[in-house]
Design an enzyme around this catalytic site. Structure first.
Site, PDB file in Angstrom:
ATOM      1  N   GLY A  17       0.833  -1.210   0.000  1.00  0.00           N
ATOM      2  CA  GLY A  17       0.000   0.000   0.000  1.00  0.00           C
ATOM      3  C   GLY A  17       0.863   1.253   0.000  1.00  0.00           C
ATOM      4  N   ASP A  27       1.008   3.761   2.249  1.00  0.00           N
ATOM      5  CA  ASP A  27       1.577   4.219   3.531  1.00  0.00           C
ATOM      6  C   ASP A  27       2.903   3.526   3.840  1.00  0.00           C
ATOM      7  OD1 ASP A  27      -0.571   5.944   3.975  1.00  0.00           O
ATOM      8  OD2 ASP A  27      -1.763   4.390   4.928  1.00  0.00           O
ATOM      9  N   SER A  28       2.946   2.195   3.659  1.00  0.00           N
ATOM     10  CA  SER A  28       4.190   1.488   3.981  1.00  0.00           C
ATOM     11  C   SER A  28       5.278   1.810   2.961  1.00  0.00           C
ATOM     12  CB  SER A  28       3.950  -0.019   4.082  1.00  0.00           C
ATOM     13  OG  SER A  28       3.376  -0.526   2.904  1.00  0.00           O
ATOM     14  N   MET A  73       4.317  -9.798   4.686  1.00  0.00           N
ATOM     15  CA  MET A  73       3.829 -10.987   5.390  1.00  0.00           C
ATOM     16  C   MET A  73       2.714 -11.631   4.560  1.00  0.00           C
ATOM     17  SD  MET A  73       3.542  -9.576   9.322  1.00  0.00           S
ATOM     18  CE  MET A  73       2.295  -8.350   8.923  1.00  0.00           C
ATOM     19  N   CYS A 121      -3.665  -8.813  15.234  1.00  0.00           N
ATOM     20  CA  CYS A 121      -2.629  -8.901  14.199  1.00  0.00           C
ATOM     21  C   CYS A 121      -1.432  -8.019  14.566  1.00  0.00           C
ATOM     22  CB  CYS A 121      -3.205  -8.492  12.851  1.00  0.00           C
ATOM     23  SG  CYS A 121      -2.019  -8.670  11.502  1.00  0.00           S
ATOM     24  N   CYS A 158      -9.157  -7.573   6.470  1.00  0.00           N
ATOM     25  CA  CYS A 158      -8.419  -8.010   5.269  1.00  0.00           C
ATOM     26  C   CYS A 158      -8.836  -9.392   4.788  1.00  0.00           C
ATOM     27  CB  CYS A 158      -6.912  -7.950   5.516  1.00  0.00           C
ATOM     28  SG  CYS A 158      -6.301  -9.102   6.768  1.00  0.00           S
TER      29      CYS A 158
END
Length: 353
Positions: A13, A15-16, A35, A96, A194
């Site tokens: 995405g 943001d990362s 991951m 998570c 998700c």
């Protein structure tokens, strides 16, 4: 001079991607990692990995894919199902974060010789002025703030995490991604859980468990049968849509009795409560609560925090009393306590009194 090393959690995405770029700009040696958490619909997971790989290649950093499907199933999906079957409405993102992003991913970071794990969360980490402990603070962009989902981080975890987006707005992050020509620059934010992208929890539960959940009775507040439901597990407190019963005025899910498989409905005022009990507490500002404390509290992620007082009870339970009644306080959800922008701690709601 040896550089600090950071493992960047790259979800594919925007943001990362920007978090990775900013960490490199700050002089860290970076390694990207995605991951693999579950087997989704064909082609969607490879796309996420490809996008993350594309950004890592553009930045010129090594890239790993970690298969964490078994751990995700155990800590997140199984826990989600257990909570729903027990009449609670769980919060899988909290689990998570606690077990995978800042648990197993931190272990992988250590193995790769990295000092930190970096994510694209909108939150900040600071030192508490009085206790000196590490605490979370809300992001600068309050509309994107994710501190609510991160309350369960320990002192050890907080000391090994960096949140480069904590001071940025979402618009500024997208602008950086555009300038760097990242493939992720215009990607939409993911909205739902998700592993249930269509948001149909009952269908997911039936498919995942192989169970068929029996139908049961809708009751009014006096215990009279007013209709038939498709299984108490499929409803959440405060729900109005999809009930399929006509009572002359809008009604909402007010209570569920899993043993009797009944769902009680009533007017909106029946959803208003002031007091809850919560356990499984993580404290950030101090080690434990030993006296009543006035705080601001959020009993679900989209709620504006409200003034409340917390009281220590027996066995690690905390009683929280809001100054004013709140709508649809829901067992299984997180309750997170704030002092201004600072997270004091959080726990899991068990009972509404």
């Amino acid at each position: 001079m040896s550089h600090k090393k950071a493992l960047i959690a790259m979800s594919g995405g925007v943001d990362s991607s920007v978090a990775a770029y900013l960490t490199m700009q700050a002089g860290f040696d970076c390694i990207g990692a995605t991951m693999r958490l579950y087997e989704p619909e064909p082609n969607s997971c490879p796309q996420q990995v490809q996008d993350a790989q594309s950004v890592a290649d553009r930045l010129g950093i090594p890239f790993h894919v970690f298969d964490l499907k078994d751990a995700f199933r155990c800590h997140v999906m199984d826990a989600f199902v257990r909570a729903y079957e027990g009449g609670e409405t769980p919060n899988p993102c909290v689990e998570c974060n606690r077990h995978l992003k800042f648990g197993l991913l931190l272990d992988h970071a250590r193995e790769l010789g990295c000092d930190y794990v970096v994510t694209g969360h909108y939150a900040r980490i600071a030192r508490h002025p009085e206790t000196g402990r590490l605490v979370l603070q809300k992001a600068q962009d309050e509309a994107k703030d994710q501190s609510y989902f991160l309350y369960a981080l320990t002192q050890e975890q907080l000391s090994r995490i960096l949140f480069p987006l904590g001071e940025l707005t979402k618009a500024a992050a997208r602008e950086i991604a555009e300038k760097q020509c990242f493939i992720t620059a215009r990607k939409k934010d993911s909205q739902d859980i998700c592993f249930i992208p269509d948001g149909d929890y009952p269908a997911f539960m039936q498919c995942y468990t192989g169970h068929t959940y029996p139908a049961g009775n809708f009751l009014d507040l006096n215990g009279n049968v007013v209709g038939t439901h498709r299984g108490a597990y499929a409803y959440t407190l405060g729900q109005r849509k999809g009930l399929g019963i006509a009572m002359g005025a809008p009604v909402y899910v007010c209570r569920k009795d899993m043993a009797a498989n009944t769902v009680t409905v009533g007017p909106e005022e029946a959803l208003m409560h002031t007091t809850l009990l919560a356990d499984d507490w993580y404290w950030q500002a101090f080690e434990t609560l030993d006296a009543p404390l006035h705080v601001s509290a959020k009993a679900r992620s989209r709620m504006t925090e409200q003034p409340a007082t917390v009281y220590p009870e027996e066995n690690g339970m905390i009683r929280l009393v809001f100054d004013e009644p709140q709508r649809a306080i829901t067992p299984g959800q997180a309750v997170v306590l704030y002092d201004g922008d600072t997270v004091i701690g959080g726990g899991t709601i068990r009972t509404v009194l």
